[in-house]
Design a protein around this motif. Sequence first.
Motif, PDB file in Angstrom:
ATOM      1  N   ASN A   6      -9.224-108.708  31.858  1.00  0.00           N
ATOM      2  CA  ASN A   6      -9.983-107.607  31.260  1.00  0.00           C
ATOM      3  C   ASN A   6     -10.332-107.855  29.797  1.00  0.00           C
ATOM      4  N   LEU A   7     -10.159-109.092  29.329  1.00  0.00           N
ATOM      5  CA  LEU A   7     -10.403-109.452  27.927  1.00  0.00           C
ATOM      6  C   LEU A   7     -11.659-110.295  27.805  1.00  0.00           C
ATOM      7  N   VAL A   8     -12.466-109.994  26.810  1.00  0.00           N
ATOM      8  CA  VAL A   8     -13.584-110.872  26.470  1.00  0.00           C
ATOM      9  C   VAL A   8     -13.773-110.816  24.959  1.00  0.00           C
ATOM     10  N   GLY A   9     -14.194-111.934  24.382  1.00  0.00           N
ATOM     11  CA  GLY A   9     -14.414-111.978  22.940  1.00  0.00           C
ATOM     12  C   GLY A   9     -15.580-112.878  22.615  1.00  0.00           C
ATOM     13  N   THR A  10     -16.287-112.540  21.543  1.00  0.00           N
ATOM     14  CA  THR A  10     -17.425-113.345  21.097  1.00  0.00           C
ATOM     15  C   THR A  10     -17.221-113.762  19.643  1.00  0.00           C
ATOM     16  N   GLN A  11     -17.470-115.046  19.367  1.00  0.00           N
ATOM     17  CA  GLN A  11     -17.450-115.499  17.981  1.00  0.00           C
ATOM     18  C   GLN A  11     -18.680-114.993  17.239  1.00  0.00           C
ATOM     19  N   PHE A  12     -19.787-114.850  17.951  1.00  0.00           N
ATOM     20  CA  PHE A  12     -21.011-114.319  17.337  1.00  0.00           C
ATOM     21  C   PHE A  12     -20.922-112.793  17.234  1.00  0.00           C
ATOM     22  N   HIS A  13     -21.863-112.223  16.502  1.00  0.00           N
ATOM     23  CA  HIS A  13     -21.908-110.781  16.290  1.00  0.00           C
ATOM     24  C   HIS A  13     -22.944-110.163  17.225  1.00  0.00           C
ATOM     25  N   PRO A  14     -22.534-109.499  18.302  1.00  0.00           N
ATOM     26  CA  PRO A  14     -23.521-108.864  19.182  1.00  0.00           C
ATOM     27  C   PRO A  14     -24.374-107.830  18.460  1.00  0.00           C
ATOM     28  N   GLU A  15     -23.765-107.125  17.500  1.00  0.00           N
ATOM     29  CA  GLU A  15     -24.493-106.060  16.803  1.00  0.00           C
ATOM     30  C   GLU A  15     -25.602-106.607  15.907  1.00  0.00           C
ATOM     31  N   LYS A  16     -25.594-107.919  15.660  1.00  0.00           N
ATOM     32  CA  LYS A  16     -26.638-108.554  14.846  1.00  0.00           C
ATOM     33  C   LYS A  16     -27.511-109.492  15.673  1.00  0.00           C
ATOM     34  N   SER A  17     -27.254-109.549  16.974  1.00  0.00           N
ATOM     35  CA  SER A  17     -27.893-110.558  17.818  1.00  0.00           C
ATOM     36  C   SER A  17     -29.034-110.008  18.663  1.00  0.00           C
ATOM     37  N   GLN A  18     -29.591-108.878  18.273  1.00  0.00           N
ATOM     38  CA  GLN A  18     -30.801-108.324  18.878  1.00  0.00           C
ATOM     39  C   GLN A  18     -30.675-108.256  20.403  1.00  0.00           C
ATOM     40  N   ALA A  19     -31.654-108.779  21.144  1.00  0.00           N
ATOM     41  CA  ALA A  19     -31.685-108.601  22.596  1.00  0.00           C
ATOM     42  C   ALA A  19     -30.449-109.195  23.267  1.00  0.00           C
ATOM     43  N   THR A  20     -30.001-110.371  22.806  1.00  0.00           N
ATOM     44  CA  THR A  20     -28.809-110.993  23.386  1.00  0.00           C
ATOM     45  C   THR A  20     -27.597-110.091  23.215  1.00  0.00           C
ATOM     46  N   GLY A  21     -27.418-109.567  22.009  1.00  0.00           N
ATOM     47  CA  GLY A  21     -26.270-108.712  21.730  1.00  0.00           C
ATOM     48  C   GLY A  21     -26.303-107.413  22.503  1.00  0.00           C
ATOM     49  N   LEU A  22     -27.480-106.777  22.579  1.00  0.00           N
ATOM     50  CA  LEU A  22     -27.588-105.512  23.309  1.00  0.00           C
ATOM     51  C   LEU A  22     -27.313-105.705  24.800  1.00  0.00           C
ATOM     52  N   ARG A  23     -27.776-106.820  25.339  1.00  0.00           N
ATOM     53  CA  ARG A  23     -27.494-107.088  26.752  1.00  0.00           C
ATOM     54  C   ARG A  23     -25.994-107.247  26.973  1.00  0.00           C
ATOM     55  N   LEU A  24     -25.339-108.012  26.116  1.00  0.00           N
ATOM     56  CA  LEU A  24     -23.906-108.217  26.269  1.00  0.00           C
ATOM     57  C   LEU A  24     -23.143-106.903  26.121  1.00  0.00           C
ATOM     58  N   LEU A  25     -23.506-106.092  25.134  1.00  0.00           N
ATOM     59  CA  LEU A  25     -22.809-104.825  24.931  1.00  0.00           C
ATOM     60  C   LEU A  25     -23.035-103.885  26.111  1.00  0.00           C
ATOM     61  N   GLY A  26     -24.252-103.858  26.622  1.00  0.00           N
ATOM     62  CA  GLY A  26     -24.520-103.049  27.807  1.00  0.00           C
ATOM     63  C   GLY A  26     -23.712-103.507  28.998  1.00  0.00           C
ATOM     64  N   ASN A  27     -23.624-104.827  29.176  1.00  0.00           N
ATOM     65  CA  ASN A  27     -22.802-105.371  30.266  1.00  0.00           C
ATOM     66  C   ASN A  27     -21.344-104.952  30.100  1.00  0.00           C
ATOM     67  N   PHE A  28     -20.849-105.014  28.861  1.00  0.00           N
ATOM     68  CA  PHE A  28     -19.457-104.622  28.599  1.00  0.00           C
ATOM     69  C   PHE A  28     -19.230-103.160  28.967  1.00  0.00           C
ATOM     70  N   LEU A  29     -20.161-102.294  28.616  1.00  0.00           N
ATOM     71  CA  LEU A  29     -20.006-100.869  28.898  1.00  0.00           C
ATOM     72  C   LEU A  29     -19.988-100.576  30.399  1.00  0.00           C
ATOM     73  N   GLU A  30     -20.605-101.435  31.178  1.00  0.00           N
ATOM     74  CA  GLU A  30     -20.655-101.242  32.640  1.00  0.00           C
ATOM     75  C   GLU A  30     -19.595-102.070  33.383  1.00  0.00           C
ATOM     76  N   TRP A  31     -18.882-102.912  32.665  1.00  0.00           N
ATOM     77  CA  TRP A  31     -17.928-103.862  33.261  1.00  0.00           C
ATOM     78  C   TRP A  31     -16.721-103.127  33.830  1.00  0.00           C
ATOM     79  N   ARG A  32     -16.355-103.469  35.047  1.00  0.00           N
ATOM     80  CA  ARG A  32     -15.150-102.928  35.666  1.00  0.00           C
ATOM     81  C   ARG A  32     -14.288-104.085  36.181  1.00  0.00           C
ATOM     82  N   PRO A  33     -13.504-104.676  35.263  1.00  0.00           N
ATOM     83  CA  PRO A  33     -12.693-105.849  35.645  1.00  0.00           C
ATOM     84  C   PRO A  33     -11.601-105.493  36.659  1.00  0.00           C
TER      85      PRO A  33
END
Length: 216
Positions: A189-216
């Motif tokens: 249930n752990l995931v981490g990014t070295q990059f900043h999703p909040e500064k990564s525009q479309a890539t970051g928003l997609r990852l954050l959206g995926n996280f919000l829907e993730w059910r490990p």
Amino acid sequence: MSVVVVDYGSGNLRSAAKALERAARERGLTSPILVSGEAEAVLQAERIVLPGVGAFADCKAGLAALPGMIEALNEAVIRRGRPFLGICVGMQLMAERGLEHGKHPGLGWIEGQVEALQPGNPALKVPHMGWNELEPTDAGLRHPVLAGLTAGSHAYFVHSYHFRPRYPEHLLATVDYGQALAAAVGRDNLVGTQFHPEKSQATGLRLLGNFLEWRP
């Protein structure tokens, strides 16, 4: 579905919270995003985000200074299995140890350590700062939080140290900066990014959206 962004005096918390709010809106989710330094809020949260900017030891000390916070994180994330996202130093804190200005214990959630960047090419400066391309690993291509992120997806990095996981199956994506560095790690249930999703525009928003829907 409540999401807590842990406030321990490190990282651009409002930027991370606003990016999560936008990602939730784009997915049609009504997730309340709470920024809090209270251990009880972490225990009650259904998802937990740990940002981090600065030195490894300072960030760990900031967490330890919040009454009951490390215990609450271990309870919510490790024992209860709540989905967890670490960002930048928040990701690095999942390691067993950090080697920035000495040897400092991390949370010990993912085996490995955080080491200084040594690109080996004088043209590559430290810190590694700016946009770079992600290269998902086989594990990353199968991971729900990285769904839709392909080789060449651009993300924004700012770091002088990098997480070297002990086991390759915990490596979800790399970035090339004189060598292949961990751009994303995870297990269970752990995931981490070295990059900043909040500064990564479309890539970051997609990852954050995926996280919000993730059910490990």
